[in-house]
Design a protein around this motif. Structure first.
Motif: not given
Length: 367
Positions: A253-254, A257, A341, A363, A365
């Motif tokens: 996920v990181r 971004y 998140f 998701v 952020h």
């Protein structure tokens, strides 16, 4: 120890270390051939170094360090300097540079080896007399020829690694996937927004340059978050993680971004050069795949499994649901809760071409 836990550091070590190993193995092989040809005797003591254990250890260390130096130059400088050149041109230009570099190394290393062999000071006249004899002898030419061969092999490795992918080449050499094996992997299908209209607007040549710059900006984030590029498909990129690496610190996920941040930092460049800032949507899913070598005319590491089809269909829903990142319920269950998140349930939905529904999460952020 933290230094070696940094994914970017590990990535560069894995890229540079093979150069040292290639040089070391080739030097041992050349030494063995020369020793067998002279029946393990020094037939030219006035120019050649007699190989004692001390000399052998020094030479092995020196060659390994030189190989690492070549790898470091290749990865951080020359590889980028000649990136736009053809494969043959790259090797030709780099050979010229490295031969000059090796000439300097050769002229520095020989007196040190001679002083070790003669068990005397580096500044002893006997050392420099031997060096003078060596510099005008056939031995000097054969040494440079051996170095040129080592340079050529390491550049060949570098070029093939660049085209196939470093991890793919290592997997081929190690035979890791010669026999297909089952793995748990996370996949991200990432697709550029409005790519069709952008291609029409820029024209195919400018659009190609745009894609190249676009993918270059994504690479650091992928490396930093332990991802592997599986495929580039036009304006789409498929990224994969072994399950434990993708889940660790929510890397999968990181990474999304981090790629966004990298593009935003280069927004001025993209606006000035192309008149637009690229953006993308992505889908993430986890599951079992069979991994192995496949292909008759061209070998590549190939993944098969329903997880790829599901991930591609999740990504396609991003546009209709007006979301930039969607993940499956299976992946959501495995992710550790993390402050940056949030995960908003979108319920279960039909995926194109599939009977079974999938639970999806958007998701968010929070910075």
């Amino acid at each position: 120890m933290r230094f070696f836990q940094n994914p970017k550091t590990v990535y560069y070590i894995k890229r540079i270390l093979p150069f040292g190993i290639i040089w070391l193995v080739l030097s041992w092989f050349i030494l063995l051939i020369e020793s067998m040809a002279t029946e393990y005797k020094n037939v030219r003591p006035e120019t050649d170094i007699t190989v004692t254990w001390d000399v052998f250890l020094f030479a092995s260390l020196a060659v390994f360090v030189v190989g690492l130096a070549v790898g470091t130059l290749e990865v951080f400088w020359l590889g980028k300097l000649f990136k736009s050149k053809g494969f043959g041109q790259k090797i030709l230009y780099k050979m010229g540079f490295y031969l000059l570099f090796m000439l300097a190394i050769n002229l520095i290393a020989y007196p040190i080896a001679a002083s070790i062999e003669l068990k005397t000071s580096l500044w002893d006249s006997e050392v420099w007399q031997k060096f003078s004899n060596y510099s005008t002898s056939p031995t000097f030419l054969s040494t440079m020829a051996s170095l040129a061969f080592s340079i050529f092999v390491s550049l060949l490795y570098s070029g093939i690694s660049e085209h196939l992918g470093h991890d793919v080449l290592l997997n081929f050499f190690s035979g890791k996937y010669h026999r297909p094996k089952e793995e748990s992997r996370i996949f991200m299908f990432l697709d550029m927004k409005s790519s069709t209209s952008l291609a029409e607007q820029l024209g195919h040549k400018q659009y190609f340059r745009f894609l190249r710059d676009y993918y270059n900006q994504l690479s650091n984030a992928i490396i930093k978050h332990n991802g592997e590029v599986y495929q580039y498909i036009g304006d789409e990129i498929v990224i994969t993680w072994k399950q434990d690496k993708g889940l660790s610190r929510q890397n999968c996920v990181r990474c999304f971004y981090a790629m966004k941040d990298n593009l935003n930092k280069k927004s001025a460049f993209f606006i000035k050069t192309y008149g637009v800032i690229p953006s993308f949507r992505a889908g993430l899913h986890v599951g079992k795949v069979t991994t192995g070598e496949i292909g008759a005319l061209k070998k590549e590491i190939f993944f098969t499994g329903d997880v790829l089809n599901v991930t591609a269909r999740i990504q396609k829903l991003c546009k209709s649901l007006d979301q930039e990142l969607l993940i499956s319920g299976e992946l959501k269950k495995l992710l550790e809760p993390s402050t940056p998140f949030g995960f908003e349930s979108l319920g279960t939905m039909n995926l194109e071409g599939r009977k079974a529904q999938a639970s999806l999460y958007a998701v968010k952020h929070f910075g």
